[in-house]
Design a protein around this motif. Structure first.
Motif, PDB file in Angstrom:
ATOM      1  N   GLY A 106      -8.513   7.540  12.370  1.00 41.94           N
ATOM      2  CA  GLY A 106      -8.981   6.236  12.508  1.00 41.94           C
ATOM      3  C   GLY A 106      -7.858   5.401  12.854  1.00 41.94           C
ATOM      4  N   LEU A 156      -9.561   3.492   6.717  1.00 41.72           N
ATOM      5  CA  LEU A 156      -9.144   4.948   6.345  1.00 41.72           C
ATOM      6  C   LEU A 156      -9.088   5.286   4.769  1.00 41.72           C
ATOM      7  CD1 LEU A 156      -7.020   5.878   9.175  1.00 41.72           C
ATOM      8  CD2 LEU A 156      -9.223   6.691   8.746  1.00 41.72           C
ATOM      9  N   ILE A 158      -5.538  11.082   2.455  1.00 41.60           N
ATOM     10  CA  ILE A 158      -5.162   9.984   3.609  1.00 41.60           C
ATOM     11  C   ILE A 158      -3.774  10.413   4.129  1.00 41.60           C
ATOM     12  CG2 ILE A 158      -4.854   8.129   2.115  1.00 41.60           C
ATOM     13  CD1 ILE A 158      -5.636   6.332   4.832  1.00 41.60           C
ATOM     14  N   THR A 162      -0.595   8.950   5.928  1.00 44.52           N
ATOM     15  CA  THR A 162      -0.017   7.648   6.872  1.00 44.52           C
ATOM     16  C   THR A 162       1.585   8.127   6.836  1.00 44.52           C
ATOM     17  OG1 THR A 162       0.459   6.368   4.697  1.00 44.52           O
ATOM     18  CG2 THR A 162      -1.698   6.309   5.711  1.00 44.52           C
TER      19      THR A 162
END
Length: 195
Positions: A154, A160, A171, A173
């Motif tokens: 996304g 997210l 997730i 990142t």
């Protein structure tokens, strides 16, 4: 050899301040600059990285497509196209995974639709992207493909994080430590579910 991201090169504390790291890169002439995902280069903020002096430039991309139609700007910033290989050929030869693309259009609630209609163009993109109704679709797709490896990609971290919380999926990142990220990628490659 030096490796940097577009985001690192164009970092600045505010839009009025200079790019913090560009001076370091502009102080010398480089022999070769390789621009990965070169289709990003025409973006106003990333375009400044094309000013870095180099003897040679090479741009790589799997998709020379831009929403603003400025694909041709890549050639004026980096140079002419030297080689192209159709992705279907790469897929057939086993260099990339087989792909099946399906577009699902997700409706908005009336309240979200009113907000969308009143928004400016840039805000419309964000509202459509972050449509809360997408979570239900994601959950149904995850259920339908429960035995397959699943990767959700996304643009907006807020969305997210919401999906990760609702589904129990991790997730990934830029803030995640590299060793944790590599552990998750390795598990994904081996088919070990992370949620």
């Amino acid at each position: 050899m030096t490796i940097a991201t577009y985001q690192m090169l164009t970092y600045r504390k505010s839009k009025q301040e200079p790019f913090v790291h560009m001076d370091l890169f502009n102080k010398r002439d480089w022999g070769l600059i390789v621009y990965d995902e070169v289709h990003l280069l025409p973006a106003p903020v990333f375009r400044v990285t094309a000013d870095i002096q180099a003897t040679r430039r090479l741009g790589l991309t799997a998709t020379l497509v831009r929403e603003d139609g400025r694909e041709e700007d890549v050639f004026s910033l980096v140079g002419p196209k030297r080689y192209e290989m159709p992705w279907k050929e790469l897929e057939q030869d086993g260099w990339i995974a087989s792909v099946e693309c399906v577009e699902l259009r997700v409706g908005m609630s009336e309240g979200d639709m009113e907000q969308y209609r009143a928004a400016g163009e840039r805000e419309k993109m964000k509202l459509a992207s972050m449509n809360p109704a997408k979570l239900g679709v994601v959950e149904k797709l995850m259920e339908a493909h429960a035995s397959d490896p699943i990767l959700i990609i996304g643009q907006y971290l807020e969305q997210l994080h919401h999906i990760a919380e609702a589904t129990g999926a991790p997730i990934i990142t830029g803030e995640m430590p590299l060793n944790k990220r590599e552990t998750l990628y390795d598990g994904f490659r081996k088919g070990i579910s992370a949620c």
